[in-house]
Enzyme design. Structure first.
Site, mmCIF file in Angstrom:
data_model
loop_
_atom_site.group_PDB
_atom_site.id
_atom_site.type_symbol
_atom_site.label_atom_id
_atom_site.label_comp_id
_atom_site.label_asym_id
_atom_site.label_seq_id
_atom_site.Cartn_x
_atom_site.Cartn_y
_atom_site.Cartn_z
ATOM 1 C CG ASP A 62 10.344 2.180 9.063
ATOM 2 O OD1 ASP A 62 11.051 2.560 8.104
ATOM 3 O OD2 ASP A 62 10.438 2.667 10.208
ATOM 4 C CG ASN A 82 8.786 9.195 3.554
ATOM 5 O OD1 ASN A 82 7.927 8.335 3.466
ATOM 6 N ND2 ASN A 82 9.663 9.205 4.558
HETATM 7 C C1 IPE Z 1 7.149 5.917 7.807
HETATM 8 O O1 IPE Z 1 8.470 5.529 7.725
HETATM 9 C C2 IPE Z 1 6.641 6.245 6.437
HETATM 10 C C3 IPE Z 1 6.500 5.108 5.529
HETATM 11 C C4 IPE Z 1 6.636 3.848 5.851
HETATM 12 C C5 IPE Z 1 6.137 5.453 4.184
HETATM 13 P P1 IPE Z 1 9.654 6.565 7.989
HETATM 14 O O2 IPE Z 1 10.908 5.782 7.936
HETATM 15 O O3 IPE Z 1 9.544 7.713 7.084
HETATM 16 O O4 IPE Z 1 9.323 7.043 9.470
HETATM 17 P P2 IPE Z 1 10.232 7.727 10.574
HETATM 18 O O5 IPE Z 1 10.864 8.924 9.930
HETATM 19 O O6 IPE Z 1 11.245 6.730 11.006
HETATM 20 O O7 IPE Z 1 9.283 8.069 11.664
HETATM 21 C C1 IPE Z 2 10.426 2.402 4.481
HETATM 22 O O1 IPE Z 2 11.765 2.111 4.639
HETATM 23 C C2 IPE Z 2 10.102 2.915 3.101
HETATM 24 C C3 IPE Z 2 9.758 4.351 3.057
HETATM 25 C C4 IPE Z 2 9.656 5.139 4.071
HETATM 26 C C5 IPE Z 2 9.517 4.915 1.740
HETATM 27 P P1 IPE Z 2 12.829 3.225 5.005
HETATM 28 O O2 IPE Z 2 13.365 3.783 3.735
HETATM 29 O O3 IPE Z 2 12.268 4.206 5.949
HETATM 30 O O4 IPE Z 2 13.938 2.344 5.717
HETATM 31 P P2 IPE Z 2 14.783 2.713 7.007
HETATM 32 O O5 IPE Z 2 13.815 3.119 8.071
HETATM 33 O O6 IPE Z 2 15.696 3.829 6.608
HETATM 34 O O7 IPE Z 2 15.506 1.451 7.350
HETATM 35 MG MG MG Z 3 12.172 4.281 7.989
#
Ligand code: IPE
Ligand code: IPE
Ligand code: MG
Length: 245
Positions: free
Chosen positions: A24, A72
């Site tokens: 993340d 997502n």
């Molecule tokens: C969790 O990250 C899912 C992945 C790393 C693929 P998110 O960024 O989607 O999670 P939330 O929404 O902050 O809980």
């Molecule tokens: C994790 O990074 C990747 C996926 C969930 C696909 P994020 O895209 O959630 O990055 P933040 O949380 O917005 O920084």
């Molecule tokens: Mg995220």
């Protein structure tokens, strides 16, 4: 048992067999630099390469990466498209690494929901690596922990209906057998980057006794050094599994 053997056994236990990672913070990494979110995802795929190498170096056999959740799909279409093409690029460029090191690729999640091109590429690499036994890279794609449990329950219900499963005999083992990758041992260590302290629907069944490691480091900055730090911390944990001492 000799003292030497005992120490060796302990040393081995210090290294987790299975590490699962909630990768993340890609978006925040990019935002901090005034870049589009996709740049964060691109750098994030470099971290995947680095961590995969670090697993080989340290003897971690199973690496499960949360790459895309069922939740997502609500993200902007352009970001989803970008992530999917990055995934295809990753599979193509990483395939030789998997062959060279005899690592098997597997997927968990609602794979049917992925774009056909992603499915095609992923199935090709999975097939080509399915006989390897040195390690496993498990990508969680369109994955949700509750979805996985619901999918398992549905399959069990079907089995009950056709009388292949005795409802009185349904236990934890039965449920485990109907998950997406039933033969994979539960994660010993669960890592989440970017400072969020939640599991976001990841491996809900499998993490019942995993050690959790949270770090503020954003995923694109999480490389070998940070992975080693997590393993260090893990080696200091005392897993009791409900027992005393
Ligand atoms: C969790 O990250 C899912 C992945 C790393 C693929 P998110 O960024 O989607 O999670 P939330 O929404 O902050 O809980
Ligand atoms: C994790 O990074 C990747 C996926 C969930 C696909 P994020 O895209 O959630 O990055 P933040 O949380 O917005 O920084
Ligand atoms: Mg995220």
């Amino acid at each position: 048992m000799t003292d030497e053997k005992r120490t060796e056994g302990k040393r081995k236990e210090c290294v987790p067999r299975h590490v699962a990672i909630i990768m993340d913070g890609n978006g925040r990494w990019a935002k901090k630099r005034g870049l589009p979110r996709l740049k964060g995802h691109e750098q994030g795929s470099e971290s995947v390469r680095a961590v995969l190498r670090a697993c080989r170096k340290t003897g971690v056999k199973y690496l499960t990466l949360y790459a895309f959740s069922v939740e997502n799909w609500i993200r902007p279409k352009a970001e989803i498209r970008g992530l999917m093409s990055l995934l295809i690029r990753f599979l193509r460029s990483e395939e030789h690494e998997l062959h060279d090191n005899k690592v098997r690729l597997r997927l968990i999640g609602r794979i049917d929901d992925l774009p056909k091109e992603v499915q095609k590429e992923a199935f090709r690499v999975m097939k080509a690596t399915e006989h390897y036994e040195s390690g496993q890279l498990i990508l969680a794609l369109s994955y949700g922990g509750r979805t996985e449990i619901a999918d398992a329950v549905r399959k069990i219900a079907r089995g009950v209906k056709t009388m292949e499963i005795d409802p009185e005999k349904v236990d934890e083992k039965t449920i485990g057998q109907y998950l997406y990758a039933p033969d994979v041992p539960d994660p010993d260590l669960l890592i989440r980057t970017s400072g969020e302290m939640r599991v976001s629907n990841f491996l809900l069944w499998q993490i019942s006794y995993s050690e959790f490691y949270f770090t503020n480091v954003l995923w694109p900055d999480f490389r070998e050094k940070q992975f080693m730090e997590a393993l260090e911390e893990y080696s200091r944990r005392h897993r009791r599994f409900g027992d005393v001492e």
